[in-house]
Design a protein around this motif. Structure first.
Motif, short mmCIF file in Angstrom:
data_model
loop_
_atom_site.label_atom_id
_atom_site.label_comp_id
_atom_site.label_asym_id
_atom_site.label_seq_id
_atom_site.Cartn_x
_atom_site.Cartn_y
_atom_site.Cartn_z
N THR A 40 -4.10 21.98 15.68
CA THR A 40 -4.14 20.56 15.33
C THR A 40 -3.32 19.73 16.31
N SER A 41 -2.15 20.22 16.67
CA SER A 41 -1.30 19.50 17.63
C SER A 41 -2.01 19.32 18.97
N LYS A 46 -13.26 18.76 11.35
CA LYS A 46 -12.29 19.79 10.92
C LYS A 46 -12.94 20.62 9.83
N ARG A 47 -13.05 21.94 10.10
CA ARG A 47 -13.62 22.87 9.12
C ARG A 47 -12.50 23.76 8.58
N THR A 48 -12.62 24.12 7.32
CA THR A 48 -11.68 25.05 6.72
C THR A 48 -12.43 26.01 5.80
N GLU A 73 -12.26 21.59 15.02
CA GLU A 73 -11.17 22.49 14.65
C GLU A 73 -11.66 23.42 13.56
N GLY A 74 -11.48 24.73 13.77
CA GLY A 74 -11.98 25.71 12.82
C GLY A 74 -13.42 26.11 13.09
N ALA A 75 -13.84 26.04 14.35
CA ALA A 75 -15.23 26.33 14.71
C ALA A 75 -15.60 27.79 14.43
N VAL A 108 -16.76 21.33 21.84
CA VAL A 108 -15.74 22.35 22.05
C VAL A 108 -15.08 22.66 20.71
N GLY A 109 -15.06 23.95 20.36
CA GLY A 109 -14.43 24.37 19.12
C GLY A 109 -13.07 25.00 19.36
N PHE A 110 -12.23 24.99 18.34
CA PHE A 110 -10.90 25.57 18.40
C PHE A 110 -10.71 26.47 17.18
#
Length: 199
Positions: free
Chosen positions: A22-23, A43-45, A106-108, A11-13
Motif C-alpha cells: 500500500t505504501s 484494491k482486492r482482498t 493491489e492484491g492482484a 500492473v498488479g501488486f
C-alpha cells in the motif's frame, strides 16, 4: 475486457500483509500524477469485509435489498455492489467512465495481469518484478510500460545546441510531455512528437 484496456497498462501488486504494498502504491500514484499521468487503483482482498460503514444510508439501502447503490456528492461518486465482481469487469467499467493512463491493482490474483511481488510470498503467474525497496527502479519499469521504449528516444536542442540526457531524465521528460498531450482532445496513439518554441 474493453478494447480500450489494450492500450492501458495494468500492473498488479501482491504480498503478505504489512509487506509494503500500500505504501508503494501511494508513492507511485504521487510520482505518476506529478508526471501528468492519470491513475486508477483497484484494491482486492480475500477477506469478507465491506468498505462501507453500516451506519450509512447506502448500506441500509443494500441491506433492504438494493443490488447496487451509488453515493454522489459535489466532490465524489462511488458505487457499491453487493457481490464480488471480476477484475476484468471492474477494469472495463473504469475505462468506460474515465480516461486513465494506468491501472494499479493491489492484491492482484488474475493470471493475465503483470504483477510485482513483495516479500517471500509464493510466486504468482505473470510476475515481472520483485520489489526490493527501489521505488525509482519500479517507477521506471512502469513508465516503460506506459510510453514504451521507443518513446524514450528524446532529444532536446536549446539555442541550436543539443542537450545530452541520461536515461532517467529522458524518461521523465518524455513521460511528462506524453502525459500532457494524452489529455488533449482527439489525441489517441502517439508515435512521435515534435515541439518547437521560438520567440
Amino acid at each position: 475486457m474493453s478494447n480500450n484496456s489494450k492500450t492501458v497498462p495494468i500492473v498488479g501488486f501482491y504480498g503478505f500483509s504489512h509487506s509494503g504494498k500500500t505504501s508503494v502504491v501511494f508513492q507511485l500514484i504521487r510520482k505518476l500524477e506529478l508526471s501528468g499521468l492519470r491513475t486508477a487503483v483497484i484494491k482486492r482482498t480475500n477477506k469478507a469485509i465491506s468498505s462501507e460503514n453500516n451506519d450509512k444510508d447506502t448500506y441500509g439501502f443494500r441491506a433492504a435489498g438494493a443490488k447496487i447503490t451509488s453515493f454522489v456528492s459535489s466532490i465524489e461518486t462511488n458505487f457499491v455492489i453487493g457481490k464480488e465482481v471480476s477484475t476484468n469487469q471492474i477494469i472495463k467499467t473504469i475505462l468506460d467512465i474515465n480516461e486513465v493512463d494506468l491501472i494499479l491493482i493491489e492484491g492482484a490474483i488474475d493470471k493475465d495481469i503483470k504483477k510485482v511481488r513483495f516479500g517471500n510470498i509464493p510466486l504468482r503467474e505473470n510476475t515481472i518484478y520483485k520489489y526490493d525497496n527501489d521505488l525509482d527502479d519500479l517507477y521506471n519499469l512502469i513508465i516503460k510500460m506506459i510510453i514504451g521504449e521507443k518513446m524514450t528516444n528524446i532529444s532536446i536542442e536549446i539555442n541550436g545546441k543539443i542537450i545530452p540526457l541520461t536515461d532517467f531524465p529522458a524518461k521523465i521528460i518524455a513521460n511528462t510531455i506524453i502525459g500532457m498531450l494524452k489529455s488533449l482532445r482527439n489525441v489517441e496513439e502517439i508515435e512521435s512528437v515534435v515541439i518547437k518554441l521560438e520567440k
